[in-house]
Design a protein around this motif. Structure first.
Motif, PDB file in Angstrom:
ATOM      1  N   THR A   7       0.741  -1.156  -0.169  1.00  0.00           N
ATOM      2  CA  THR A   7       0.193  -0.082  -0.057  1.00  0.00           C
ATOM      3  C   THR A   7       0.981   1.154   0.036  1.00  0.00           C
ATOM      4  O   THR A   7       1.800   1.333   0.655  1.00  0.00           O
ATOM      5  N   LYS A   9       0.624   5.116   0.741  1.00  0.00           N
ATOM      6  CA  LYS A   9      -0.481   6.151   1.084  1.00  0.00           C
ATOM      7  C   LYS A   9      -0.187   7.406   0.479  1.00  0.00           C
ATOM      8  O   LYS A   9       1.027   7.915   0.761  1.00  0.00           O
ATOM      9  N   THR A  11      -1.611  10.190   0.300  1.00  0.00           N
ATOM     10  CA  THR A  11      -1.861  11.196   1.170  1.00  0.00           C
ATOM     11  C   THR A  11      -2.281  10.674   2.373  1.00  0.00           C
ATOM     12  O   THR A  11      -2.055   9.324   2.597  1.00  0.00           O
ATOM     13  N   GLU A  12      -2.210  11.490   3.583  1.00  0.00           N
ATOM     14  CA  GLU A  12      -2.507  10.936   4.749  1.00  0.00           C
ATOM     15  C   GLU A  12      -3.772   9.930   4.847  1.00  0.00           C
ATOM     16  O   GLU A  12      -3.945   9.138   5.421  1.00  0.00           O
ATOM     17  N   ASN A  13      -4.793  10.262   3.937  1.00  0.00           N
ATOM     18  CA  ASN A  13      -5.933   9.609   3.922  1.00  0.00           C
ATOM     19  C   ASN A  13      -6.499   8.916   2.446  1.00  0.00           C
ATOM     20  O   ASN A  13      -7.782   8.795   2.583  1.00  0.00           O
ATOM     21  N   PHE A  14      -5.541   8.791   1.721  1.00  0.00           N
ATOM     22  CA  PHE A  14      -5.747   8.170   0.502  1.00  0.00           C
ATOM     23  C   PHE A  14      -4.549   7.374   0.029  1.00  0.00           C
ATOM     24  O   PHE A  14      -3.530   7.714   0.332  1.00  0.00           O
ATOM     25  N   GLY A  15      -5.008   6.296  -0.603  1.00  0.00           N
ATOM     26  CA  GLY A  15      -3.760   5.426  -1.203  1.00  0.00           C
ATOM     27  C   GLY A  15      -4.225   4.424  -2.353  1.00  0.00           C
ATOM     28  O   GLY A  15      -5.226   4.232  -2.380  1.00  0.00           O
ATOM     29  N   ILE A  16      -3.239   3.796  -2.633  1.00  0.00           N
ATOM     30  CA  ILE A  16      -3.354   2.681  -3.882  1.00  0.00           C
ATOM     31  C   ILE A  16      -2.768   1.374  -3.265  1.00  0.00           C
ATOM     32  O   ILE A  16      -1.910   1.340  -2.233  1.00  0.00           O
ATOM     33  N   SER A 226      -3.255  10.310  -8.129  1.00  0.00           N
ATOM     34  CA  SER A 226      -4.384  10.931  -8.652  1.00  0.00           C
ATOM     35  C   SER A 226      -4.623  10.414 -10.214  1.00  0.00           C
ATOM     36  O   SER A 226      -5.570  10.877 -10.835  1.00  0.00           O
TER      37      SER A 226
END
Lengths: 276, 276, 276, 276
Positions: A7, A9, A11-16, A226
């Motif tokens: 994984t 992250k 950003t702090e709140n989003f990931g792949i 993104s």
């Protein structure tokens, strides 16, 4: 999602997150955490400090768009410098231009080169080409010591953390200007407008102070944050939007086309606003 | 990643994951699993059958690109149909065109409308507009019963699973052709070229048999698989690449621009290959 | 949770997840998916078909509790059989009993032995001991062919899926009874009472039909589902709850104690209910 | 693992993850982050600061083992205090003892009580019982102000972070001793020996300085770190291992039994070592 997954992250709140078949190499190098893994979706992938650098399946987008936009903009690129880019992908694309007599790669972390050659051979293979000089060293210093030397300089760095932090400064862009010949062109990857709008704004503003022609273009890279990646182009003389039709020659690509060359500069409204 | 996260497995081996502050509504409707949640990164989000439908932060891309490309291509769109699209985002964009006298929405799942109004008011708000007629019903049947009626039809469906499976058939495109006036235009979302190349190929091939002008265009949607979303446009007469300069009027957008209208049709080489 | 993590879905809706430094070996053997990885929390770990088998940090619980409970219950165990258990941990514990003259291991998957020796040496090391015979073969068949031969038989299998499915049948327990001497004892791991209550009930019921003394005991294994692991003991003559005080000798353990030997049979009320 | 999941990182490198149907309540109270969610595996669950506090399916273990061990050890508990425990589960168990005339709960965070009543009614329901007094206030202060008052005190706190940090100090244990009558008993949850060995060692050492009889016991709680939970018992006079047979009366439980009362004190060797 049983089994091994990687994984990022973004950003702090989003990931792949992606399924891993196995790790191929993991090492804390002198500069960063280097991980190479075999993924089910994207083939072999290189991660630096936990961030996706490149994958066998989608690497062509980034490498083609960094290389061909400036190389077709310049009427006769002969001497090319790549800062960073130790996986060799940009070099591979640069060599597709027959005008190029010499391509120099300055990568700070020799391990990136070593393991890219081992696990990403179709990306890194051309690092052995006779037109290529590979220097393991500090790109910032190399730029500072070069004067009036290169036709095109491409900055293929990581995010502005870790070893790449100097590569996002006005001093660096100024050095690049000096290292370029009088009609030279430079390109730098500039992260993405969704999560890093301020960075793009800053880079554009800094580069504009130094280069008369400054433009932002984008490409779709599915494994990057993104999916929309930005590139800043600074040019002393040649405008990427005024490339003579006959300048484009046949080239073997999977993403770049002559039409896309121009279309890549047509920015989404909210991105365009960042550049003004 | 402690706490609540929502993960969408976009493929068997790849996905996106996002921090959830709280769920706002979860329900198994007559048609699908509907989840609405407050995310830290993207604001409120709507999920159907575990797939991201829309988010407050990036919804504008999809909605603008579905609506404005065909509406500026058509010289005088007056009667517009949206199939699906219960969140109301496409309708909101359609209403920005003053020529539009009536916009009809046919959404099969009334719960999507209900909870979009409640939790995504800035997207769904215009569903109350007097120029809008909202029909909760089967878009496939509605198309089958309409003849020579619409200037522009937009298909804003989920993936070809669940209630949307009929919306990806040649019979449906044929029905759309009949429902359109003689210079009508239709657009459908067509998933992404990285993970669904075969689907895009099939849709393009099917639509080409029915419409004299068929084109694919793309946009960057960060919360959709691969970040690169494709749209198929079929037109009886007007070519989206030959829009008269004076046709473009001022419009308030965050993604769409006149330049991007054209640039969106310049496809990456590997995507272009799917359309030929 | 950036980076590499391994998740075991212990049920459809619950799992454990652990940070991975690197994979050490991954292979689809003739019998199962074998993965060996270095974890940050538990040291090296062995996974079969995506399920945790053992870890360097907590392996002692399982291995001690499988071995010492029956071996102290039997007054003079000389000939011992381990079915499964290719990691060697049970064998290591068996050899701590000086009365044991021979310990036979029958493991169906030679790869488990091979990679346990390589990556779990402190667990598998005693497989080389001169008192040990290692047979790579089918434990079910080995049992069927043995008559009146063993003092103690331990079944150290995976869950009743894949190669271990035969090891949870009444026919197998019957074979074990025949393979045991007239005062023999057998122990089998029996999964956990939280997620597999029916399995425990079934095994207890089946074993009771064959052995006059049947008892369930538990131990805490943090990397196994629910943290509470059950073991079924079937005995022809000796009761594990009536071990003579002088029978217990000094033994080097990290989990098992004389007191815990008895306490392990005091079951939580809801588990006790499964055995009646 | 598509959809909503809650992950508790029990250590930096290990955690549990569970499917969420929906969140029921999420709030930053004056003291902590309070989350209530409906899980697929464990029913409704309460989380404080991202840590599992209790679930409908396995709550009985903790609540029974906190309450019944000291209450059966004491010959005639009449006045009982619970510090923390706002979900009401310990109180419910306390009330099963007919000798108890009054049970006082001192919970610092009124929101825990409020939402436990709403979403965990079968746990919190007995907070309305006439034998119960509920005080929303600081347990540390309440203890400091009580002298020679309680027969049994139970400390049902979170980990020693946030509002519970004072509840793991020698000063607090000393206060408890003063608040207890001359033959009083106290119990505190003491985390787990796998990840928090030092904490257990410290607590045991501190309590030993104050109480003549100090013992550690454990229980299996599948949703708590490692599945093995420790409880420290300090007693002025009565030994939990010497409860008269006739003291045990019939009681409706799912985990606790008379046999388990004693067995719970038989510690795994490595845990026993922490207590000496």
């Amino acid at each position: 999602m049983g089994g091994f997954w990687f994984t990022e992250k973004q950003t702090e709140n989003f990931g792949i997150t992606m399924k891993i078949n196995k790790t191929l190499h993991t090492e804390k190098t002198d500069f960063q955490q280097l991980d190479m893994a075999e993924t089910e979706e994207w083939g072999n992938m290189l991660f630096l400090d936990g961030m996706v650098m490149t994958s066998q399946k989608d690497e062509f987008v980034y490498h083609e768009m960094v290389a061909h936009v400036p190389l077709f903009t310049h009427p006769n690129p002969e001497n090319v410098l790549v800062v960073g880019g130790g996986d060799g992908g940009v070099i591979r694309e640069v060599l597709k231009h027959p005008s190029v007599k010499k391509a120099t790669l300055v990568e700070i972390d020799g391990k990136v080169i070593e393991y890219s050659k081992k696990y990403l051979p179709e990306i890194a293979g051309d690092l052995e080409n006779e037109r290529v000089e590979v220097i393991v060293g500090d790109g910032f210093m190399h730029i500072a010591e070069s004067k009036n030397e290169y036709d095109v300089i491409m900055v293929d760095s990581t995010e502005p953390v870790g070893p790449a932090v100097n590569l996002f400064t006005k001093g660096f862009y100024s050095g690049i200007s000096n290292a370029l010949k009088e009609d030279g062109i430079f390109v730098a990857q500039s992260d993405n407008p969704w999560f890093k709008a301020d960075l793009i704004k800053q880079v554009m503003s800094d580069v504009k102070e130094i280069f008369p022609i400054t433009r932002l273009y984008t490409a779709n890279i599915p494994t990057y944050p993104s999916g929309l990646w930005a590139f800043t182009l600074g040019s002393k003389k040649h405008d990427p939007l005024k490339v003579a039709e006959e300048r484009f020659h046949e080239i073997d690509t999977k993403y770049y086309t002559k039409e896309l060359h121009n279309a890549a500069f047509a920015l989404p409204k909210f991105v365009k606003d960042l550049t003004e």
